[in-house]
Write a protein that holds these residues in place. Structure first.
Motif, PDB file in Angstrom:
ATOM      1  N   ILE A 195       0.880  -1.160   0.000  1.00  0.00           N
ATOM      2  CA  ILE A 195       0.000   0.000   0.000  1.00  0.00           C
ATOM      3  C   ILE A 195       0.923   1.216   0.000  1.00  0.00           C
ATOM      4  N   ALA A 196       0.874   1.965  -1.083  1.00  0.00           N
ATOM      5  CA  ALA A 196       1.737   3.147  -1.218  1.00  0.00           C
ATOM      6  C   ALA A 196       0.867   4.394  -1.214  1.00  0.00           C
ATOM      7  N   ASN A 197       1.004   5.199  -0.176  1.00  0.00           N
ATOM      8  CA  ASN A 197       0.290   6.470  -0.055  1.00  0.00           C
ATOM      9  C   ASN A 197       1.209   7.584  -0.532  1.00  0.00           C
ATOM     10  N   ILE A 198       0.731   8.368  -1.479  1.00  0.00           N
ATOM     11  CA  ILE A 198       1.539   9.414  -2.095  1.00  0.00           C
ATOM     12  C   ILE A 198       0.771  10.727  -2.018  1.00  0.00           C
ATOM     13  N   GLN A 199       1.371  11.708  -1.392  1.00  0.00           N
ATOM     14  CA  GLN A 199       0.784  13.042  -1.296  1.00  0.00           C
ATOM     15  C   GLN A 199       1.627  13.980  -2.154  1.00  0.00           C
ATOM     16  N   VAL A 200       1.006  14.608  -3.147  1.00  0.00           N
ATOM     17  CA  VAL A 200       1.753  15.449  -4.077  1.00  0.00           C
ATOM     18  C   VAL A 200       1.462  16.922  -3.846  1.00  0.00           C
ATOM     19  N   LYS A 201       2.391  17.749  -4.273  1.00  0.00           N
ATOM     20  CA  LYS A 201       2.200  19.200  -4.183  1.00  0.00           C
ATOM     21  C   LYS A 201       1.093  19.609  -5.145  1.00  0.00           C
ATOM     22  N   ARG A 202       0.203  20.462  -4.657  1.00  0.00           N
ATOM     23  CA  ARG A 202      -0.980  20.855  -5.426  1.00  0.00           C
ATOM     24  C   ARG A 202      -0.618  21.409  -6.806  1.00  0.00           C
ATOM     25  N   ASP A 203       0.428  22.212  -6.888  1.00  0.00           N
ATOM     26  CA  ASP A 203       0.781  22.817  -8.172  1.00  0.00           C
ATOM     27  C   ASP A 203       1.461  21.836  -9.130  1.00  0.00           C
ATOM     28  N   LYS A 204       1.721  20.628  -8.665  1.00  0.00           N
ATOM     29  CA  LYS A 204       2.359  19.594  -9.493  1.00  0.00           C
ATOM     30  C   LYS A 204       1.429  18.408  -9.741  1.00  0.00           C
ATOM     31  N   LEU A 205       0.160  18.566  -9.389  1.00  0.00           N
ATOM     32  CA  LEU A 205      -0.799  17.465  -9.457  1.00  0.00           C
ATOM     33  C   LEU A 205      -0.879  16.825 -10.843  1.00  0.00           C
ATOM     34  N   ASP A 206      -1.060  17.615 -11.879  1.00  0.00           N
ATOM     35  CA  ASP A 206      -1.216  17.058 -13.230  1.00  0.00           C
ATOM     36  C   ASP A 206       0.029  16.309 -13.683  1.00  0.00           C
ATOM     37  N   LEU A 207       1.193  16.854 -13.394  1.00  0.00           N
ATOM     38  CA  LEU A 207       2.455  16.206 -13.772  1.00  0.00           C
ATOM     39  C   LEU A 207       2.593  14.852 -13.086  1.00  0.00           C
TER      40      LEU A 207
END
Length: 95
Positions: A7-19
């Protein structure tokens, strides 16, 4: 029954979401074709679109470790450098 669930939980920076989402999606067909991969599904949180979860099942920890060293994972890491807030990977066993 698989020997290892990831189970891999990944939280991304909002301004990099699409990338990051595009890069995560690139991993799916390549990884599903890997030896030992039984399941490799990406989920996106309905309330927090910057939170992704991979649910993975592998026939062995050794084959999952091979996946972790694969060139497509190295390419993902390079392409998303500085875009991920947090990543937690849990190795689990079905009880």
């Amino acid at each position: 029954m698989s020997d290892l669930t990831i189970i891999a939980n990944i939280q991304v920076k909002r301004d990099k979401l699409d990338l990051v989402k595009a890069e995560l999606q690139k991993l799916i067909p390549i990884t599903r074709a890997e030896k030992g991969c039984l399941q490799y599904d990406l989920h996106q949180d309905n309330d927090d679109p910057c939170h992704f979860v991979f649910v993975e099942n592998w026939t062995s920890r050794a084959l999952w470790q091979d996946h972790m060293q694969a060139p497509h994972l190295a390419a993902f890491i390079a392409a998303t450098e500085g875009t991920i807030e947090n990543m937690i990977i849990n190795e689990m066993t079905l009880v």
